[in-house]
Design an enzyme around this catalytic site. Structure first.
Site, mmCIF file in Angstrom:
data_model
loop_
_atom_site.group_PDB
_atom_site.id
_atom_site.type_symbol
_atom_site.label_atom_id
_atom_site.label_comp_id
_atom_site.label_asym_id
_atom_site.label_seq_id
_atom_site.Cartn_x
_atom_site.Cartn_y
_atom_site.Cartn_z
ATOM 1 N N LYS A 23 1.102 -0.946 0.217
ATOM 2 C CA LYS A 23 0.022 0.306 -0.205
ATOM 3 C C LYS A 23 0.651 1.434 0.014
ATOM 4 C CE LYS A 23 -4.981 0.584 2.106
ATOM 5 N NZ LYS A 23 -5.090 0.455 3.323
HETATM 6 C C1 E4P Z 1 -8.486 0.456 4.928
HETATM 7 O O1 E4P Z 1 -7.660 0.270 3.218
HETATM 8 C C2 E4P Z 1 -8.129 1.826 5.228
HETATM 9 O O2 E4P Z 1 -7.468 2.423 5.188
HETATM 10 C C3 E4P Z 1 -9.089 2.030 5.515
HETATM 11 O O3 E4P Z 1 -10.247 1.362 5.588
HETATM 12 C C4 E4P Z 1 -9.787 3.482 6.868
HETATM 13 O O4 E4P Z 1 -10.372 3.303 7.683
HETATM 14 P P1 E4P Z 1 -10.805 4.033 8.398
HETATM 15 O O5 E4P Z 1 -11.077 6.178 7.417
HETATM 16 O O6 E4P Z 1 -12.185 4.194 9.739
HETATM 17 O O7 E4P Z 1 -9.873 4.510 9.278
#
Ligand code: E4P
Length: 220
Positions: free
Chosen positions: A83
């Site tokens: 990522k």
């Molecule tokens: C996933 O890849 C993201 O990091 C995650 O869904 C972020 O979610 P949040 O906004 O609830 O922290």
């Protein structure tokens, strides 16, 4: 629609993977911090439980260090998706990692323009954050609609729309109607998706009536 689970909690992942509904896992530095465990160990363990893509996020912000981190993370298991954040250095790193044959999930996407850049950089996944947009009074699902529409115009874009920052089942339902490829769900949202009060009420009535018959399917 594929379902990824948005957590670094290995016990939750094991439990939900057993349902057969989990196609992958996403983590981020906040989820890793919450797990209280060593990053590389957690990612290795998750990759052994879930054969689908497991996102592990770089934490550097410059291209050279991000690339070194990404290559290290990619070596943990063949199903690691590295990522990277949607920044100029992040997308340069995306291009290089994609060239290595590594899946890349471009995260922190908040606009269609950013999603176009990620697709052109060879991302396997683009992660638009619907919940965080809703939180600031913007239409999170509108972003999914725009990205799906744009990507559909270009069959050479191989990037999958991974709906992130999901807060409730409506985010999942509406994204599915739009044709988003993946949604990454907090475990609580996946559990919520099973529920309907009429299912509970109907089951209770069926069981009560069945009891009156005095029969047992497995008994004699
Ligand atoms: C996933 O890849 C993201 O990091 C995650 O869904 C972020 O979610 P949040 O906004 O609830 O922290």
């Amino acid at each position: 629609m594929k379902f990824f689970i948005d957590t670094a909690d290995i016990a939750e992942i094991r439990e939900l993977a057993a349902t057969g509904l989990v196609d992958g896992v996403t983590t981020n530095p906040s989820l890793i911090a919450k797990s209280g465990r060593k990053f590389v160990d957690v990612v290795r363990e998750i990759c052994a439980v879930v054969p689908g893509p497991v996102s592990a996020e770089v934490t550097a912000t410059d291209h050279a260090t991000m690339l070194a981190e990404g290559r290290k993370l990619a070596k943990i298991a063949p199903n690691v998706a590295v990522k990277v954040p949607l920044t100029p250095d992040g997308l340069k790193t995306c291009r290089a990692l994609a060239g290595d044959g590594t899946m890349v999930n471009v995260t922190l996407c908040f606009s269609p323009a950013q999603a176009i850049l990620a697709a052109k950089s060879g991302a396997k996944f683009i992660s638009p954050f619907v919940g965080r947009l809703d939180d600031v009074g913007t239409d999170g699902l509108g972003l999914i609609r725009d990205i799906v529409q744009i990507y559909n115009q270009y069959p050479d874009f191989m990037t999958e729309v991974l709906v992130a920052s999901v807060r409730h089942p409506i985010h999942v339902i509406e994204s599915a109607k739009m044709g988003a490829h993946v949604a990454t769900l907090p475990p609580s949202v996946l559990r919520q998706m099973y529920s309907h009060p009429l299912t509970d009420k109907g089951l209770a009535a069926f069981l009560a009536d069945w009891q009156k018959t005095g029969q047992s399917i497995l008994g004699t």
